[in-house]
Design a protein around this motif. Structure first.
Motif, PDB file in Angstrom:
ATOM      1  N   LEU A 127     -40.037  31.878  22.256  1.00 56.75           N
ATOM      2  CA  LEU A 127     -39.057  32.113  23.139  1.00 56.75           C
ATOM      3  C   LEU A 127     -39.446  32.314  24.576  1.00 56.75           C
ATOM      4  CD1 LEU A 127     -37.128  34.220  20.734  1.00 56.75           C
ATOM      5  CD2 LEU A 127     -36.412  31.942  21.146  1.00 56.75           C
ATOM      6  N   PRO A 128     -39.173  31.679  25.755  1.00 59.27           N
ATOM      7  CA  PRO A 128     -39.844  32.196  26.959  1.00 59.27           C
ATOM      8  C   PRO A 128     -39.359  33.651  27.251  1.00 59.27           C
ATOM      9  CG  PRO A 128     -38.739  29.996  27.091  1.00 59.27           C
ATOM     10  CD  PRO A 128     -38.463  30.444  25.555  1.00 59.27           C
ATOM     11  N   MET A 129     -40.108  34.663  27.086  1.00 56.81           N
ATOM     12  CA  MET A 129     -39.661  36.072  27.235  1.00 56.81           C
ATOM     13  C   MET A 129     -39.231  36.131  28.786  1.00 56.81           C
ATOM     14  SD  MET A 129     -39.652  37.321  24.162  1.00 56.81           S
ATOM     15  CE  MET A 129     -39.684  38.945  24.530  1.00 56.81           C
ATOM     16  N   ASP A 130     -39.884  35.665  29.796  1.00 53.87           N
ATOM     17  CA  ASP A 130     -39.309  35.849  31.238  1.00 53.87           C
ATOM     18  C   ASP A 130     -38.002  34.968  31.425  1.00 53.87           C
ATOM     19  OD1 ASP A 130     -40.536  33.230  30.946  1.00 53.87           O
ATOM     20  OD2 ASP A 130     -41.479  33.554  33.000  1.00 53.87           O
ATOM     21  N   LYS A 131     -37.544  34.340  30.454  1.00 54.50           N
ATOM     22  CA  LYS A 131     -36.110  33.621  30.834  1.00 54.50           C
ATOM     23  C   LYS A 131     -35.074  33.945  29.921  1.00 54.50           C
ATOM     24  CE  LYS A 131     -37.980  29.238  32.487  1.00 54.50           C
ATOM     25  NZ  LYS A 131     -39.289  29.146  32.455  1.00 54.50           N
ATOM     26  N   LEU A 132     -35.392  35.251  29.117  1.00 55.70           N
ATOM     27  CA  LEU A 132     -34.471  35.679  28.301  1.00 55.70           C
ATOM     28  C   LEU A 132     -33.171  36.539  29.093  1.00 55.70           C
ATOM     29  CD1 LEU A 132     -35.882  37.391  25.067  1.00 55.70           C
ATOM     30  CD2 LEU A 132     -34.939  35.132  25.214  1.00 55.70           C
ATOM     31  N   PRO A 133     -31.954  36.353  28.727  1.00 58.67           N
ATOM     32  CA  PRO A 133     -30.813  37.175  29.352  1.00 58.67           C
ATOM     33  C   PRO A 133     -31.279  38.732  29.229  1.00 58.67           C
ATOM     34  CG  PRO A 133     -29.944  35.578  27.893  1.00 58.67           C
ATOM     35  CD  PRO A 133     -31.406  35.340  27.684  1.00 58.67           C
ATOM     36  N   GLU A 134     -30.762  39.450  30.230  1.00 55.45           N
ATOM     37  CA  GLU A 134     -30.918  40.871  30.058  1.00 55.45           C
ATOM     38  C   GLU A 134     -30.582  41.544  28.759  1.00 55.45           C
ATOM     39  OE1 GLU A 134     -32.536  44.249  31.574  1.00 55.45           O
ATOM     40  OE2 GLU A 134     -32.622  42.532  32.459  1.00 55.45           O
ATOM     41  N   THR A 135     -29.532  41.037  28.114  1.00 59.70           N
ATOM     42  CA  THR A 135     -29.076  41.563  27.041  1.00 59.70           C
ATOM     43  C   THR A 135     -29.907  41.427  25.719  1.00 59.70           C
ATOM     44  OG1 THR A 135     -27.708  39.825  26.696  1.00 59.70           O
ATOM     45  CG2 THR A 135     -26.800  41.696  27.692  1.00 59.70           C
ATOM     46  N   LEU A 136     -30.560  40.397  25.872  1.00 52.79           N
ATOM     47  CA  LEU A 136     -31.597  40.085  24.793  1.00 52.79           C
ATOM     48  C   LEU A 136     -32.927  40.720  25.165  1.00 52.79           C
ATOM     49  CD1 LEU A 136     -31.272  36.081  24.266  1.00 52.79           C
ATOM     50  CD2 LEU A 136     -30.423  38.077  22.777  1.00 52.79           C
ATOM     51  N   LEU A 137     -33.350  40.959  26.219  1.00 56.44           N
ATOM     52  CA  LEU A 137     -34.480  41.634  26.615  1.00 56.44           C
ATOM     53  C   LEU A 137     -34.453  43.159  26.159  1.00 56.44           C
ATOM     54  CD1 LEU A 137     -35.882  40.343  30.029  1.00 56.44           C
ATOM     55  CD2 LEU A 137     -36.758  40.262  27.769  1.00 56.44           C
ATOM     56  N   GLU A 138     -33.069  43.708  26.380  1.00 56.19           N
ATOM     57  CA  GLU A 138     -32.860  44.927  25.863  1.00 56.19           C
ATOM     58  C   GLU A 138     -32.793  44.969  24.543  1.00 56.19           C
ATOM     59  OE1 GLU A 138     -29.178  46.083  27.536  1.00 56.19           O
ATOM     60  OE2 GLU A 138     -29.775  45.859  29.663  1.00 56.19           O
ATOM     61  N   ALA A 139     -32.302  43.958  23.823  1.00 54.73           N
ATOM     62  CA  ALA A 139     -32.429  44.170  22.117  1.00 54.73           C
ATOM     63  C   ALA A 139     -33.917  43.782  21.699  1.00 54.73           C
ATOM     64  CB  ALA A 139     -31.790  42.722  21.687  1.00 54.73           C
ATOM     65  N   TYR A 140     -34.494  43.035  22.494  1.00 54.69           N
ATOM     66  CA  TYR A 140     -35.914  43.193  22.044  1.00 54.69           C
ATOM     67  C   TYR A 140     -36.669  44.358  22.275  1.00 54.69           C
ATOM     68  CZ  TYR A 140     -40.843  42.129  22.643  1.00 54.69           C
ATOM     69  OH  TYR A 140     -42.545  42.325  22.510  1.00 54.69           O
ATOM     70  N   GLU A 141     -36.327  45.126  23.428  1.00 55.39           N
ATOM     71  CA  GLU A 141     -37.170  46.201  23.430  1.00 55.39           C
ATOM     72  C   GLU A 141     -36.673  47.297  22.469  1.00 55.39           C
ATOM     73  OE1 GLU A 141     -39.398  47.477  25.747  1.00 55.39           O
ATOM     74  OE2 GLU A 141     -39.602  45.435  26.741  1.00 55.39           O
ATOM     75  N   GLY A 142     -35.345  47.324  22.083  1.00 60.30           N
ATOM     76  CA  GLY A 142     -34.902  48.034  21.086  1.00 60.30           C
ATOM     77  C   GLY A 142     -35.794  47.977  19.822  1.00 60.30           C
ATOM     78  N   LEU A 143     -35.818  46.782  19.384  1.00 65.51           N
ATOM     79  CA  LEU A 143     -36.329  46.351  18.253  1.00 65.51           C
ATOM     80  C   LEU A 143     -37.985  46.987  18.121  1.00 65.51           C
ATOM     81  CD1 LEU A 143     -36.616  44.548  15.459  1.00 65.51           C
ATOM     82  CD2 LEU A 143     -37.355  42.711  16.831  1.00 65.51           C
ATOM     83  N   PHE A 144     -38.473  46.526  19.358  1.00 62.93           N
ATOM     84  CA  PHE A 144     -39.958  46.859  19.354  1.00 62.93           C
ATOM     85  C   PHE A 144     -40.061  48.452  19.167  1.00 62.93           C
ATOM     86  CE2 PHE A 144     -43.455  48.659  21.682  1.00 62.93           C
ATOM     87  CZ  PHE A 144     -44.483  47.610  21.229  1.00 62.93           C
ATOM     88  N   ASN A 145     -39.322  49.028  19.761  1.00 63.04           N
ATOM     89  CA  ASN A 145     -39.420  50.540  19.960  1.00 63.04           C
ATOM     90  C   ASN A 145     -39.076  51.078  18.339  1.00 63.04           C
ATOM     91  OD1 ASN A 145     -39.811  51.180  22.566  1.00 63.04           O
ATOM     92  ND2 ASN A 145     -37.821  51.086  23.047  1.00 63.04           N
ATOM     93  N   GLU A 146     -38.178  50.454  17.583  1.00 61.03           N
ATOM     94  CA  GLU A 146     -37.765  50.878  16.651  1.00 61.03           C
ATOM     95  C   GLU A 146     -39.127  50.597  15.507  1.00 61.03           C
ATOM     96  OE1 GLU A 146     -34.574  50.162  12.879  1.00 61.03           O
ATOM     97  OE2 GLU A 146     -33.942  49.968  14.858  1.00 61.03           O
ATOM     98  N   LEU A 147     -39.411  49.209  15.481  1.00 60.69           N
ATOM     99  CA  LEU A 147     -40.602  49.082  14.400  1.00 60.69           C
ATOM    100  C   LEU A 147     -41.926  49.368  14.979  1.00 60.69           C
ATOM    101  CD1 LEU A 147     -39.732  45.281  14.036  1.00 60.69           C
ATOM    102  CD2 LEU A 147     -39.132  47.027  12.582  1.00 60.69           C
ATOM    103  N   VAL A 148     -42.324  49.942  16.180  1.00 56.74           N
ATOM    104  CA  VAL A 148     -43.512  50.419  16.586  1.00 56.74           C
ATOM    105  C   VAL A 148     -43.640  51.720  16.164  1.00 56.74           C
ATOM    106  CG1 VAL A 148     -43.397  51.229  18.908  1.00 56.74           C
ATOM    107  CG2 VAL A 148     -45.285  50.241  18.141  1.00 56.74           C
TER     108      VAL A 148
END
Length: 144
Positions: free
Chosen positions: A24-45
């Motif tokens: 998934l081209p991360m630099d082309k993700l909509p802001e809402t998906l980037l926020e979701a990714y950040e939330g997932l990252f923070n929770e799993l890390v």
């Protein structure tokens, strides 16, 4: 896992981004998906339930020597993100409306997907001990 240090988090984040970016081209993700990714990252890390830490500690030493814990953590997070993204898209495609999506039971889906992703990543890492092409695939997707 107790609070991870900044260097560990930085490595895990870079690897996670590199792996996810291959699909998934991360630099082309909509802001809402980037926020979701950040939330997932923070929770799993953060690994507050120590699921990742226990899985890593249970790995044979020969598997742990293939990459650092932070690198493997990033690989796992990216895989969880990709699985979650795929399932979310399937749910969105199958629902006729947002109301229908809200009425269906999706509680626990994230937890099950994260657990399934971790098991799959562990299986791949163990296989990479004897399968050079699998190991090379790991290194390739983890690189920038």
């Amino acid at each position: 896992m107790s609070k991870v240090d900044q260097e560990y988090e930085k490595v895990a984040k870079q690897i996670s981004y590199n792996v996810a970016n291959k699909v998934l081209p991360m630099d082309k993700l909509p802001e809402t998906l980037l926020e979701a990714y950040e939330g997932l990252f923070n929770e799993l890390v953060a690994d507050n339930a120590n699921v990742f830490a226990q899985a890593w500690d249970a790995l044979p030493g020969s598997a742990q020597k293939l990459m650092t814990k932070a690198e493997f953590h990033g690989f796992y997070i990216a895989n969880a993100w990709m699985q979650l993204s795929r399932v979310a898209q399937e749910i969105a495609d199958s629902a006729d409306s947002e109301e229908e999506m809200q009425n269906n039971e999706y509680d626990g889906v994230f937890g099950r997907l994260a657990e399934q992703s971790l098991k799959e990543c562990i299986r791949k890492l163990k296989k990479a001990r004897t399968d050079r092409s699998m190991f090379n695939s790991f290194k390739q997707v983890m690189s920038a």
